[in-house]
Design a protein around this motif. Sequence first.
Motif, short mmCIF file in Angstrom:
data_model
loop_
_atom_site.label_atom_id
_atom_site.label_comp_id
_atom_site.label_asym_id
_atom_site.label_seq_id
_atom_site.Cartn_x
_atom_site.Cartn_y
_atom_site.Cartn_z
N CYS A 26 0.62 -1.23 0.07
CA CYS A 26 0.00 0.13 -0.21
C CYS A 26 0.81 1.24 -0.02
CB CYS A 26 -0.83 0.01 1.38
SG CYS A 26 -2.02 1.54 1.21
N ARG A 68 -0.26 4.16 0.41
CA ARG A 68 -0.41 5.00 1.76
C ARG A 68 0.08 4.76 3.08
NH1 ARG A 68 -6.52 6.66 1.91
NH2 ARG A 68 -6.20 7.11 -0.29
N CYS A 69 -0.22 3.50 3.54
CA CYS A 69 0.25 3.12 4.85
C CYS A 69 1.28 2.26 4.70
CB CYS A 69 -0.87 2.35 5.68
SG CYS A 69 -1.09 0.68 5.01
N GLN A 108 -7.83 -1.33 3.86
CA GLN A 108 -8.08 -0.59 5.07
C GLN A 108 -7.96 0.99 4.86
OE1 GLN A 108 -5.66 -2.24 8.08
NE2 GLN A 108 -7.15 -1.84 9.67
N CYS A 109 -6.88 1.25 3.98
CA CYS A 109 -6.62 2.81 3.48
C CYS A 109 -7.91 3.48 2.90
CB CYS A 109 -5.42 2.87 2.94
SG CYS A 109 -3.95 2.96 4.21
#
Lengths: 132, 132
Positions: free
Chosen positions: B80, B82-83, B122-123
């Motif tokens: 991911c 983002r995270c 999740q993100c």
Amino acid sequence: MNKRMTIQRQIVLDTVKALDHPAANSVYEEVRMKYPHISLGTVYRNLTSLCDDRELLRLTFPNSPDRFDPNLHPHYHLLCRRCGGVSDVDMAYLSEIDRAASEKTGLSIEGHMVCFFGICGQCRDGPDAAVQ
Amino acid sequence: MNKRMTIQRQIVLDTVKALDHPAANSVYEEVRMKYPHISLGTVYRNLTSLCDDRELLRLTFPNSPDRFDPNLHPHYHLLCRRCGGVSDVDMAYLSEIDRAASEKTGLSIEGHMVCFFGICGQCRDGPDAAVQ
DNA sequence: CTCTTATTAGTAATTACTACTATTAAGTAT
DNA sequence: ATACTTAATAGTAGTAATTACTAATAAGAG
């Protein structure tokens, strides 16, 4: 905030093009032949900058420092388990698998990389080829 | 040269199974909850040993420490952007591409890995999901 | 219970890479 | 051409991830 074309940046780019998927350290060693007082940090900074500007690709492999590739065309690589070197794998790019995986999983998939493992041509045909 | 089943080795294995694709440091932090005087070197050594013994897989991603996976079934992952986390990508394993690439290139290809890039579930669904 | 040695804890070292800072030089403006 | 602004550099220090070293410990065989 404009980017400047320095001699160092040009030499770093030329050197990546002259070598075969070099790691940062190989670029540094080679650049120093022509430009001995270059700093290792300058090599790293320019490699990263050239990647940001889409002039190079950064390649990551298991148990290996990052390599740099001037071939921007999407393609795959082989990591040789004998010599640790990286070779191009000339096969069709799997452009459909991002969408396939997105649809199957519902995740937002934007791209992918494939790394093959095996023995490179040089090691297979080289002097120690029989040593498996 | 026989291998010994130590408490440390067992706890490291259990902890990797309890966490989601943890890096060595996460394993260390978690193990210390139950076994505070364990050494970071012991965690690293056992992770490597468990990979050698085919009890874990070591996963490598760009710009990220290695992760460990108790799921030995061949499968792919999403990193991911983002995270920085890793998720399983539940799609069919491309078992044919090793042979296809071997035949096309003449190289000795023994295996491959695929890493997808994008945004994890999740993100995408989380509180900051709208932030691009 | 003893003995062998694999494994551990703790520490030091290594590898790959990034950050910091005074100085230099690229490219624009006088 | 020459001065000016500031991006980029050289050199050094620092960080993150991981491996190596060594005396002490403990797993498992006998």
